[in-house]
Design an enzyme around this catalytic site. Structure first.
Site, PDB file in Angstrom:
ATOM      1  CG  ASP A 228       5.388 -40.020  77.817  1.00 56.60           C
ATOM      2  OD1 ASP A 228       5.431 -38.836  77.455  1.00 56.60           O
ATOM      3  OD2 ASP A 228       5.701 -40.980  77.088  1.00 56.60           O
ATOM      4  CB  ILE A 229       0.972 -41.976  75.371  1.00 54.66           C
ATOM      5  CG1 ILE A 229      -0.210 -41.222  75.984  1.00 54.66           C
ATOM      6  CG2 ILE A 229       0.489 -43.112  74.482  1.00 54.66           C
ATOM      7  CD1 ILE A 229      -1.105 -40.542  74.964  1.00 54.66           C
ATOM      8  CD  GLU A 271       4.554 -37.931  73.694  1.00 57.44           C
ATOM      9  OE1 GLU A 271       5.638 -38.515  73.535  1.00 57.44           O
ATOM     10  OE2 GLU A 271       4.267 -36.841  73.150  1.00 57.44           O
TER      11      GLU A 271
END
Length: 352
Positions: A228-229, A271
């Site tokens: 996950d960003i 994301e």
């Protein structure tokens, strides 16, 4: 997506329709059998015998398809036995010299069974032999005598039917290829994320199921990384959603270049990205995750004249016989949130 997970191509150049070949052999077998019985009652013994042999040959074509599951052999038996029957009918004249009228079925059957190019080659060979039989008959037995006008008109008519059959087959093949291309494109759209061109969630689940089957069969490890960003919402809020899309696209490119040939990375949603790592233990998956993070540390996205740095958090889980796919994804998701709770830009669990 890597070659390992590319969509399997169908045999797009194969235009033979096995079900039609199967039906043709069945119908041909019964028609020639019935005609043979009729000619036997009409005391045309030779013609009846030839038709009975043709019926048996069609049966062999039917047998090759249904029992041997060999449509190519069945097609060859059907087509070339048809040629031999036509040669006999032209040579002998059939019933009251009407035998040559049957040759018009040769052109459509040939191009249908063997396709346009090879079908036309077959037809050319057939036409040469038919012409030799009519214009230069060999005295094997009693043969039909045709007028020169009949021979020429028969050939002209046959060429016309051949042209129309070839035109139809050409249109059919073009339509078929266009349909296949559209089908392939729609399959790709159904399995690819339109923004990043990575596998989407549906395709990732299909890949996981295939790899799970192979893992059980080969007893090889399989691991996943859920990524996950970090602070992605801040990027969208500060620079706009177009900038966020740019980050996703550029990061997807980096991910594809950071994994091995046999691995796959998919956009899991928003994301989040999912890495599928065949033949990989959780410990080795940790090494791959660290390599990906190192590449990201050297990575920056140019946005509005600024170099925006990115970090990611990752959760790792290994699939084994005691876990199903949902359990593994949920476990990786829990590790991912542990990584975020630990300050982000982390990998959980740590494997040494």
């Amino acid at each position: 997506m890597k070659k390992q997970f590319a969509l399997k191509n169908q045999d797009d150049t194969e235009f033979v329709q096995p079900n039609v070949i199967h039906l043709f052999s069945l119908v041909g077998m019964f028609i020639t059998l019935v005609m043979g019985i009729i000619e036997l009652f009409n005391e045309h013994t030779m013609l009846a015998s030839i038709l009975f042999v043709a019926s048996f040959v069609y049966f062999l074509g039917y047998f090759a398809f249904t029992r041997l599951n060999n449509s190519a052999l069945s097609a060859a038996i059907i087509l070339y036995s048809l040629y031999l029957l036509m040669f006999y009918l032209v040579y002998s004249g059939g019933v009251e010299n009407t035998g040559p009228l049957w040759i018009f079925m040769v052109a459509p059957v040939s191009v249908f069974i063997h396709g346009l190019k090879r079908g036309l080659i077959d037809i050319a060979g057939f036409l040469i032999i038919i012409s030799l039989i009519m214009f230069f008959p060999i005295e094997i037995m009693d043969h039909a005598v045709y007028s020169i006008e009949f021979k020429l008109r028969l050939i002209y008519s046959f060429l016309t039917v051949t042209f129309l059959s070839a035109l139809y087959e050409y249109s059919r093949e073009k339509s078929y290829l266009h349909t296949v291309e559209l089908s392939k494109k729609y399959r790709q759209l159904a399995n690819l994320d339109p923004l990043t061109q990575l596998s989407n969630r549906r395709d990732a689940l299909n890949i996981l199921k295939r790899e799970q089957v192979r893992m059980k069969r080969n007893k090889e490890p399989l691991s996943v990384i859920l990524c996950d960003i970090d602070f992605f919402k801040k990027i969208n809020d500060h620079y706009g959603h177009n900038a966020g899309d740019t980050v996703l696209v550029e990061l997807a490119k980096l991910f594809k270049h950071s994994i091995r040939e046999q691995d796959c990375v998919a956009r899991w949603g928003g994301e989040e990205f999912l890495f599928i790592l065949p033949q990989t233990t959780a410990e080795n998956a940790n090494i791959i995750a660290e390599k990906i993070q190192e590449n990201i540390h050297e990575f920056a996205v140019p946005i509005e004249g600024e170099e925006v740095s990115i970090t990611v958090s990752m959760g790792i889980e290994q699939l084994d016989r005691s876990k199903n796919i949902d359990n593994v994804i949920n476990s990786a998701d829990k590790y991912l949130y542990q990584a975020k709770d630990a300050g982000r830009n982390q990998i959980f669990p740590k494997h040494k």
